[in-house]
Scaffold this motif. Structure first.
Motif, PDB file in Angstrom:
ATOM      1  N   ARG A 105      15.366  -7.077 -23.190  1.00 33.37           N
ATOM      2  CA  ARG A 105      15.997  -5.836 -22.740  1.00 33.37           C
ATOM      3  C   ARG A 105      15.005  -4.699 -22.864  1.00 33.37           C
ATOM      4  N   SER A 106      14.974  -3.828 -21.839  1.00 31.44           N
ATOM      5  CA  SER A 106      14.077  -2.664 -21.848  1.00 31.44           C
ATOM      6  C   SER A 106      14.809  -1.489 -21.228  1.00 31.44           C
ATOM      7  N   CYS A 107      14.787  -0.326 -21.900  1.00 26.26           N
ATOM      8  CA  CYS A 107      15.523   0.864 -21.463  1.00 26.26           C
ATOM      9  C   CYS A 107      14.568   2.049 -21.317  1.00 26.26           C
ATOM     10  N   THR A 108      14.946   2.993 -20.441  1.00 29.83           N
ATOM     11  CA  THR A 108      14.181   4.222 -20.232  1.00 29.83           C
ATOM     12  C   THR A 108      15.144   5.398 -20.129  1.00 29.83           C
ATOM     13  N   SER A 109      14.653   6.592 -20.459  1.00 31.87           N
ATOM     14  CA  SER A 109      15.408   7.837 -20.323  1.00 31.87           C
ATOM     15  C   SER A 109      14.513   8.847 -19.606  1.00 31.87           C
ATOM     16  N   THR A 110      15.031   9.421 -18.514  1.00 34.15           N
ATOM     17  CA  THR A 110      14.246  10.347 -17.695  1.00 34.15           C
ATOM     18  C   THR A 110      15.066  11.604 -17.450  1.00 34.15           C
ATOM     19  N   ALA A 111      14.470  12.782 -17.701  1.00 37.73           N
ATOM     20  CA  ALA A 111      15.140  14.067 -17.476  1.00 37.73           C
ATOM     21  C   ALA A 111      14.857  14.533 -16.054  1.00 37.73           C
ATOM     22  N   VAL A 112      15.919  14.743 -15.301  1.00 37.94           N
ATOM     23  CA  VAL A 112      15.812  15.206 -13.910  1.00 37.94           C
ATOM     24  C   VAL A 112      16.289  16.647 -13.865  1.00 37.94           C
ATOM     25  N   GLN A 113      15.461  17.564 -13.335  1.00 40.80           N
ATOM     26  CA  GLN A 113      15.803  18.974 -13.228  1.00 40.80           C
ATOM     27  C   GLN A 113      16.278  19.300 -11.822  1.00 40.80           C
ATOM     28  N   ARG A 114      17.066  20.394 -11.754  1.00 47.34           N
ATOM     29  CA  ARG A 114      17.586  20.825 -10.459  1.00 47.34           C
ATOM     30  C   ARG A 114      16.448  21.374  -9.613  1.00 47.34           C
ATOM     31  N   ALA A 115      16.400  20.969  -8.344  1.00 54.00           N
ATOM     32  CA  ALA A 115      15.335  21.430  -7.447  1.00 54.00           C
ATOM     33  C   ALA A 115      15.541  22.897  -7.093  1.00 54.00           C
TER      34      ALA A 115
ATOM     35  N   THR B 266       5.613  -8.515 -11.560  1.00 54.38           N
ATOM     36  CA  THR B 266       5.867  -7.075 -11.568  1.00 54.38           C
ATOM     37  C   THR B 266       6.419  -6.650 -10.210  1.00 54.38           C
ATOM     38  N   PHE B 267       7.473  -5.846 -10.221  1.00 55.18           N
ATOM     39  CA  PHE B 267       8.009  -5.275  -8.977  1.00 55.18           C
ATOM     40  C   PHE B 267       8.454  -3.844  -9.260  1.00 55.18           C
ATOM     41  N   MET B 268       8.631  -3.049  -8.191  1.00 54.51           N
ATOM     42  CA  MET B 268       8.951  -1.631  -8.311  1.00 54.51           C
ATOM     43  C   MET B 268      10.148  -1.291  -7.427  1.00 54.51           C
ATOM     44  N   PHE B 269      10.894  -0.258  -7.826  1.00 52.75           N
ATOM     45  CA  PHE B 269      11.983   0.269  -7.011  1.00 52.75           C
ATOM     46  C   PHE B 269      12.170   1.737  -7.358  1.00 52.75           C
ATOM     47  N   THR B 270      12.896   2.463  -6.491  1.00 51.28           N
ATOM     48  CA  THR B 270      13.099   3.904  -6.650  1.00 51.28           C
ATOM     49  C   THR B 270      14.585   4.197  -6.728  1.00 51.28           C
ATOM     50  N   LEU B 271      14.955   5.064  -7.657  1.00 50.89           N
ATOM     51  CA  LEU B 271      16.350   5.450  -7.875  1.00 50.89           C
ATOM     52  C   LEU B 271      16.497   6.942  -7.591  1.00 50.89           C
ATOM     53  N   ALA B 272      17.535   7.301  -6.811  1.00 52.12           N
ATOM     54  CA  ALA B 272      17.787   8.701  -6.448  1.00 52.12           C
ATOM     55  C   ALA B 272      19.021   9.188  -7.197  1.00 52.12           C
TER      56      ALA B 272
ATOM     57  N   ALA C  96       7.966  13.942  -7.167  1.00 45.77           N
ATOM     58  CA  ALA C  96       8.069  15.364  -6.830  1.00 45.77           C
ATOM     59  C   ALA C  96       9.413  15.695  -6.189  1.00 45.77           C
ATOM     60  N   GLY C  97      10.013  14.762  -5.486  1.00 47.06           N
ATOM     61  CA  GLY C  97      11.287  15.016  -4.829  1.00 47.06           C
ATOM     62  C   GLY C  97      12.490  14.854  -5.719  1.00 47.06           C
ATOM     63  N   GLY C  98      12.305  14.570  -7.018  1.00 52.53           N
ATOM     64  CA  GLY C  98      13.433  14.411  -7.925  1.00 52.53           C
ATOM     65  C   GLY C  98      13.903  12.985  -8.083  1.00 52.53           C
ATOM     66  N   ALA C  99      13.284  12.019  -7.390  1.00 47.84           N
ATOM     67  CA  ALA C  99      13.639  10.612  -7.550  1.00 47.84           C
ATOM     68  C   ALA C  99      12.862  10.008  -8.720  1.00 47.84           C
ATOM     69  N   ILE C 100      13.287   8.829  -9.162  1.00 43.96           N
ATOM     70  CA  ILE C 100      12.664   8.144 -10.297  1.00 43.96           C
ATOM     71  C   ILE C 100      12.122   6.809  -9.805  1.00 43.96           C
ATOM     72  N   ALA C 101      10.821   6.599 -10.006  1.00 42.31           N
ATOM     73  CA  ALA C 101      10.167   5.345  -9.624  1.00 42.31           C
ATOM     74  C   ALA C 101      10.042   4.466 -10.870  1.00 42.31           C
ATOM     75  N   TYR C 102      10.525   3.228 -10.772  1.00 39.78           N
ATOM     76  CA  TYR C 102      10.506   2.289 -11.892  1.00 39.78           C
ATOM     77  C   TYR C 102       9.554   1.136 -11.581  1.00 39.78           C
ATOM     78  N   ALA C 103       8.858   0.669 -12.643  1.00 38.44           N
ATOM     79  CA  ALA C 103       8.008  -0.526 -12.564  1.00 38.44           C
ATOM     80  C   ALA C 103       8.497  -1.501 -13.624  1.00 38.44           C
ATOM     81  N   VAL C 104       8.899  -2.702 -13.211  1.00 40.63           N
ATOM     82  CA  VAL C 104       9.460  -3.714 -14.107  1.00 40.63           C
ATOM     83  C   VAL C 104       8.485  -4.889 -14.176  1.00 40.63           C
TER      84      VAL C 104
END
Length: 419
Positions: free
Chosen positions: A303-313, A271-277, A210-218
């Protein structure tokens, strides 16, 4: 005399067979009779009668060059195929050979026998019911096995691959099928034996918060048959984004991640998780990779890739409620009705004679605004300058009319002699 005549008659009847010969002019036993066959007959031993059968006789036997004609019900037709799992085979590992027999004929195949011969570097394991082992030859079925038309039968044989083989050794197995009154089939399968290897895979999933960050699970999995050592996950920096929540598996600092996972046993999962701002809105695309020591069976899944659209708050709306310690702002009049709604200024005036001098008290605001509100509902008031000129002209006309009337009545009274 009567007896003599009877004897002569009996003698004539008994020699009637030779009479024609005597009449023909030839002695009895002359060969002329044998050399001339009777009409419709043939000489003894003549081949003409054998080569030309009479009409309506038996059919001529078939020649050697013509195939014999077969007539009867359709027969069963069997087809056999083989497969090995895994393919390629793993040296020193286990595998499963599968034999499939299909009846492609029009009738059922009875007493079906399936025979398989294994390579000399392959040792058979436990056999299914109805199968026997003789050396490296496996035999299944027999009188009890029937395959209906259009149906298939499958038999699987577990095996163990020789651990002393060299990498890339070819292993050959043969299989054949037969049945009573049916057409059989055979097949040969050649597989390659490879050295056992690890196979690490990686998958990454992204979720926008909700805050515009991206949570990843690897997730990293060792899908190989041997332990994978030195497993390491790397996630490079993505533009100006920063790591908001760094997992314990990835020590260090900075926008990039390096995560040493150590050794993974076969089928082990981490499995581990991290957050990208992200630093700005837009499409955020990044990839994570995994590697291990030594060769792998498959490197296409590292190799594994993702694409995420982030909108302006969106900016939060200001709170219109004033603070308890702050005074409420005064309402500003509108431009159109500002002059009509502005409060009149009350100036002090001099006290009239007999009136007590004091401060002039204005009328109540409600009393002053009521007439204006009624006037403004219909139309806008005229300007003050126009009202004054209109009143002045009207007053002048009235005064002139009164003066004329007074003059008229005065003249009339004088003419009548009224004092």
């Amino acid at each position: 005399m009567a007896r003599v005549a009877a004897v002569i008659a009996l003698a004539a009847l008994g020699g009637g067979g030779a009479a024609p010969a005597v009449a023909g002019g030839s002695a009895a036993g002359a060969p002329a009779a044998a050399s001339r066959p009777e009409a419709g007959g043939s000489a003894a031993g003549a081949p003409a009668a054998v080569s030309r059968p009479e009409a309506g006789g038996p059919p001529r036997p078939p020649s050697v060059s013509e195939p014999p004609f077969r007539s009867g019900p359709p027969s069963a037709s069997l087809r056999i195929g083989q497969a090995a799992v895994p393919d390629p085979l793993v040296i020193g590992g286990q595998a499963v050979y599968t034999v499939t027999v299909t009846n492609a004929g029009a009738t059922a195949a009875e007493a079906v026998t399936i025979t398989g011969t294994l390579d000399e570097h392959v040792a058979p394991g436990p056999l299914p019911d109805g199968c026997d082992l003789d050396g490296r030859t496996i035999t299944c079925g027999g009188p009890a096995l029937t395959i209906p038309a259009g149906r298939s039968v499958t038999r699987s044989f577990p095996v163990v691959i020789d651990p002393g083989l060299s990498d890339g050794t070819a292993l050959t197995s043969r299989a054949e099928v037969s049945a009573a009154g049916a057409q059989g089939d055979s097949a040969q399968l050649v597989t390659e034996a490879r050295a056992a290897m690890a196979d690490v895979t990686i998958t990454k999933a992204a979720t926008l918060t909700a805050g515009g960050a991206i949570a990843y699970a690897v997730t990293v999995v060792n899908e190989g048959r041997t332990p994978a050592t030195g497993v390491t996950v790397r996630h490079p920096a993505a533009g100006g984004a920063t790591i908001a929540d760094r997992p314990p598996e990835c020590p260090g600092a900075g926008p990039a991640l390096v995560c040493p996972l150590g050794t993974l046993a076969p089928s082990e999962r981490r499995t581990f998780m991290f957050t990208l701002a992200p630093d700005e809105p837009g499409l955020v695309r990044n990839c994570a990779t995994v590697s291990a020591d030594g060769d792998e069976a498959n490197t296409a899944n590292n190799r594994s890739c993702t694409s995420t659209a982030v909108q302006r708050a969106r900016a939060a709306a200001p709170d219109a409620t004033p603070a308890p310690d702050e005074p409420a702002p005064a309402a500003e009049p509108s431009e159109e009705k500002g002059a009509a709604r502005s409060e009149p200024r009350h100036e002090p005036r001099d006290a009239a004679p007999g009136e007590r001098a004091g401060r002039h008290e204005p009328r109540s605001a409600a009393h002053d605004r009521a007439p204006r509100a009624e006037q403004l509902e219909g139309r806008r008031p005229l300007p003050m300058t126009g009202v004054s000129i209109w009143m002045l002209g009207l007053g002048t006309a009235v005064l002139l009319a009164i003066g004329l009337l007074v003059r008229y009545f005065s003249r009339r009274d004088r003419a009548s002699g009224i004092p």
